[in-house]
Design an enzyme around this catalytic site. Structure first.
Site, PDB file in Angstrom:
ATOM      1  N   GLU A  39       8.053  15.144  19.048  1.00  0.00           N
ATOM      2  CA  GLU A  39       8.286  13.907  19.795  1.00  0.00           C
ATOM      3  C   GLU A  39       9.236  12.978  19.047  1.00  0.00           C
ATOM      4  O   GLU A  39      10.017  12.246  19.659  1.00  0.00           O
ATOM      5  CB  GLU A  39       6.963  13.208  20.100  1.00  0.00           C
ATOM      6  N   HIS A  87      16.854  11.352  19.644  1.00  0.00           N
ATOM      7  CA  HIS A  87      17.832  11.571  20.705  1.00  0.00           C
ATOM      8  C   HIS A  87      18.095  10.267  21.458  1.00  0.00           C
ATOM      9  O   HIS A  87      19.243   9.966  21.824  1.00  0.00           O
ATOM     10  CB  HIS A  87      17.288  12.645  21.654  1.00  0.00           C
TER      11      HIS A  87
END
Length: 674
Positions: free
Chosen positions: A473, A479
C-alpha cells in the site's frame, strides 16, 4: 445551518499542507454539501457546453478539468470516511449519496452539447498543436463520454441512467452486507483455546475482548489478517474449521445474503455493455486496460493456471504426508493448509513465523517503508501532530524531497476497527495537479492489522505477509505522492487498472530483502530462512489468486452467469479443477473487489502487474544493488511521476528500454526451472 455559507465541507481546505478539516466534519453536512457542490458543477458544465466559441482544448477539455473542484473535494472525503470510519451517520446516508453522485454523473455525461464539443476537439486533436499528454487527455475524455452513454439515443440514455443508478445502489448494499457480516461474528475463546497462537495475536485478542466488556476472554475476528494468522498457528483443528467456515460463509445466505445482489449486478452490467455496443461487460471494462481484451488477460492467466495447480498438488501431497506422519486420521482440508504449510516452513527452512513477528513491530515496519523511500527517492517523512486525522489512530506525515522541498501529505491508518471495511487500500483526498500552479497531493493508507492503539507501540506485531501488505500500500502512496502532471484526471494512480498495481507490487520486494530485514534486528539465519521460504507455497498462492481471476472473467463474459451465479461458479470451479483444499481467495458473496470496487473483470490485474513487478525487480537485483540510484531515478521519472500522460506500455519501455518479459512472473513464483 447547512447552507453553503455555513457548511464547513464546502469551504476550501486551508489546513497545513492542504489537510481536510476533519475536526469540523459532521455526517449530517454531507448530503447538503454534495447537493450544493453538484449544482455548482452542473452550472460550470452548462457554461462550458453552451458557450459560443469554437471548441478548443483550453475552453472545453481544460475547462472540464477545472470544473467540479468542490464536488470532488467533498466526494473524496465522504468515500474516505465511508470505507475507513463508517460511523452510523455515514452508513445511514451512503446509499443516498451514491445515488446522488450516480445521477449527477449521468446528467453530465449525457449533456449532448458537451459531448458535441468534446467530439469536435477529438476530431482536430492532431492538428491543434497539443502536447502528447494533452492528446491523451482528449482521447480519454472522448472515450469516457462514449463509454458513459453520450452517443446513445434518448430512450437508451434513459435506460442507461436507470442501470447506473441501480448498480450504484446494489454496490452499496453489497458492501454493507460484507461489513455487517464481518462485524457481527466473533470467535470467543478462553485461555485453554489459545494453543499455538503467538503472543502478539493473544494480546490483540485479549484487548478486543476487554474492549467488548469480556475481560479474561479472547476475541478473534473475521478480519483477514486475524483469520490467516489463526489458521497458520492454532493447533486446535476444530477451531480452525469453525473460523474458516465463518470466514468463507459470509453473505452466503441468511440476513446478509449477497447472492441475489450478485445476480442482479451481473445482469445489469451485461445489459449496459450491450447498450454501448460491447459483447459483454469484460470487453467493456478492459477496453482501456493494458490487456485491452479478455482474451489477452485470459492468456496470461492460463499460462499460470496449470503450473500453479501442479505445484499446489505437490504441496498438498507433502502436507498430507506430514499429517499422516503425525498420526492424523484425516484428509488435508482448507482449514489445515496454512497450519501445515507453517510446519513445513519451520522444518525445511527453519522459518518460525512467530519468531519473525517478534521483530516486525508495526512502528518499525512503517519506519522501514519510510527509510526505503528515503534511500530510493530521497524522501523524508515527518510526523505532524498538529494535523488531526479522522480517528486518533490516524497519523499525518509531511513528505518532503530532500533536494526539492515539499512533496505532499500522507495519512496512515493501520489498526483494525469494527467500523472499517476489511483489507488494505490507498486513497486520495486531493490529487496532484498543476493547471494553475502546483497543487500537492494528500493521500492516505488504510489497513486492518490486529493490535492495540496507539499505532506506535511495540504491542502490534506483523507477520511477514502483513509487512508486505504495508509495503504494498505504501507503493500506491508513493505513486500518488510522486506524481508530477498538469491535469488532475491524469494524476498519480489514475492509470489503467492492470498497471496501477505495478508500483505497489514492486515495493513489496524491499521488505523481504536482506538489506531491510537486517534493520529490524532479524538474525541472519532467520533472514536466510525467510528468503529461502519465499518460493514455498507458490502453488497455493498462485491457484487461489488465479482462480479468482478466472472466475471474475468467466462471470463477466457469460450472459447466463446471472441466472444462477452460485451454480455457475460451482460449475466453473469443477471445470477448472480447482483444488478444494485451496479454494478461491475471495468467494463471490464477499468479493468486494468486483462488486463494491473497481476490479470487475479486472482482478487479473494483480497477476499482470506482478509480471511487470517481477521483471522490474530482476533489473534492480541484476544491478548488484537493490537501491541502485540510476534505476530508482528512472523508475520515479518514467513510472511514478507520469501518471496517465501516456500509454503504460510506453512507460514500462521507457523505464527498461524494452517490453516486459512474460516469463518473469513464472520465475518469481518458482513455477518454472531457472
Amino acid at each position: 445551518m447547512n447552507d453553503h455559507l455555513t457548511n464547513a465541507l464546502l469551504r476550501p481546505w486551508d489546513g497545513p499542507l492542504g489537510a481536510p478539516p476533519f475536526a469540523l466534519v459532521r455526517a449530517e453536512d454531507f448530503l447538503p454539501a454534495l447537493k450544493v457542490a453538484a449544482a455548482w458543477h452542473r452550472a460550470e458544465v452548462t457554461r462550458i457546453a453552451e458557450q459560443a466559441e469554437t471548441p478548443t482544448f483550453e475552453n472545453t477539455i481544460a475547462a472540464l478539468e477545472r470544473s467540479g473542484e468542490a464536488l470532488g473535494r467533498v466526494r473524496r472525503l465522504f468515500w474516505t470516511l465511508s470505507s475507513a470510519h463508517a460511523a452510523a451517520g455515514i452508513r445511514a446516508i451512503e446509499a443516498e449519496v451514491s445515488a446522488l453522485l450516480s445521477a449527477h454523473s449521468t446528467v453530465i455525461n449525457h449533456n449532448a452539447a458537451l459531448a458535441k464539443r468534446i467530439a469536435a476537439v477529438h476530431a482536430s486533436r492532431h492538428d491543434a498543436g497539443l502536447t502528447p499528454a494533452q492528446v491523451r487527455l482528449v482521447e480519454s475524455s472522448y472515450a469516457g463520454a462514449r463509454r458513459s452513454g453520450a452517443a446513445l439515443g434518448a430512450e437508451h440514455k434513459e435506460r442507461f441512467a436507470a442501470i447506473q443508478s441501480r448498480l450504484s445502489d446494489l454496490s452499496v448494499k453489497f458492501g454493507h452486507n460484507v461489513l455487517a457480516a464481518t462485524a457481527d461474528w466473533i470467535l470467543d475463546l478462553g485461555e485453554d483455546d489459545l494453543a499455538g497462537l503467538p503472543p502478539s495475536q493473544r494480546d490483540a485478542a485479549a484487548a478486543r475482548a476487554a474492549a467488548a466488556g469480556a475481560p479474561g476472554r479472547f476475541h478473534v475476528t473475521l478480519d483477514r489478517t486475524d483469520y490467516e494468522s489463526f489458521l497458520s498457528f492454532s493447533t486446535r483443528r476444530d477451531l480452525r474449521e469453525k473460523l474458516w467456515r465463518a470466514f468463507t460463509g459470509r453473505c452466503n445466505g441468511g440476513e446478509h445474503d449477497n447472492w441475489p445482489i450478485i445476480a442482479e449486478i451481473l445482469a445489469l452490467r451485461h445489459e449496459r455493455a450491450i447498450l454501448l455496443g460491447y459483447a459483454d461487460h469484460a470487453h467493456y471494462a478492459l477496453e482501456d486496460s493494458m490487456a485491452h481484451t479478455p482474451a489477452a488477460a485470459l492468456a496470461l492467466l492460463e499460462q499460470l493456471w496449470e503450473p500453479g495447480k501442479r505445484r499446489a498438488a505437490e504441496e498438498a501431497a507433502e502436507l498430507q504426508a506430514l499429517i499422516d506422519a503425525e498420526g492424523g486420521a484425516f484428509t488435508l482440508a482448507a482449514w489445515d493448509w496454512r497450519f501445515y504449510a507453517e510446519q513445513v516452513r519451520r522444518s525445511r527452512y527453519a522459518l518460525d513465523g512467530a519468531a519473525v513477528a517478534k521483530h516486525l513491530r508495526l512502528d518499525a515496519v512503517r519506519q522501514a517503508a519510510f527509510d526505503t523511500a528515503a534511500r530510493l527517492y530521497g524522501l523524508s517523512f515527518t510526523r505532524r501532530e498538529d494535523i488531526p486525522g479522522y480517528h486518533p489512530d490516524v497519523w499525518a506525515w509531511e513528505v518532503r524531497d530532500k533536494a526539492t522541498g515539499p512533496v505532499g501529505l500522507l495519512f496512515t491508518d493501520y489498526l483494525a476497527r469494527p467500523e472499517k471495511h476489511g483489507g488494505a487500500w490507498m486513497g486520495t483526498l486531493r490529487v496532484q495537479e498543476a493547471m494553475d500552479g502546483e497543487v500537492l497531493p494528500v493521500v492516505y493508507l488504510v489497513a486492518n492489522f490486529a493490535g492495540a492503539p496507539p499505532p506506535d507501540t511495540g504491542a502490534t506485531r506483523l507477520s511477514i505477509d502483513e509487512a508486505r501488505t504495508l509495503f504494498h500500500e505504501f507503493g500506491h502512496a508513493l505513486h500518488g505522492l510522486l506524481s508530477r502532471v498538469t491535469y488532475p484526471s491524469q494524476s498519480g494512480t489514475a492509470v489503467a487498472r492492470d498497471f496501477v498495481e505495478f508500483p505497489s507490487k514492486l515495493m513489496e520486494n524491499w521488505i523481504v530483502s536482506k538489506e531491510v530485514l537486517s534493520g529490524f534486528g532479524v538474525p541472519e539465519t532467520l533472514i536466510e530462512a525467510i528468503r529461502n521460504a519465499l518460493s514455498y507455497g507458490q502453488g497455493f498462492a498462485t491457484t487461489e489468486l488465479i482462480g479468482c481471476s478466472l472466475i471474475d472473467l468467466a462471470i463477466h463474459t457469460c450472459e447466463q452467469a446471472s441466472a444462477d451465479p452460485r451454480a455457475f461458479v460451482d460449475s466453473e470451479l469443477e471445470r477448472l479443477g480447482m483444488p478444494p483444499a485451496v479454494g478461491l481467495r475471495h468467494r463471490l458473496p464477499y468479493f468486494t473487489h468486483i462488486f463494491d470496487g473497481g476490479y470487475a473483470s479486472a482482478y487479473y490485474s494483480y497477476a499482470w502487474s506482478e509480471t511487470l513487478d517481477a521483471d522490474a525487480f530482476e533489473a534492480f537485483a541484476a544491478s548488484g544493488d537493490i537501491f541502485d540510484a540510476r534505476l530508482a531515478e528512472r523508475f520515479r521519472k518514467e513510472i511514478l511521476s507520469v501518471g496517465d500522460t501516456r500509454d503504460p506500455m510506453e512507460s514500462f519501455h521507457a523505464f527498461l528500454d524494452r517490453a516486459p518479459d512474460p516469463e518473469a512472473l513464472m520465475r518469481a513464483r518458482n513455477l518454472i526451472d531457472v
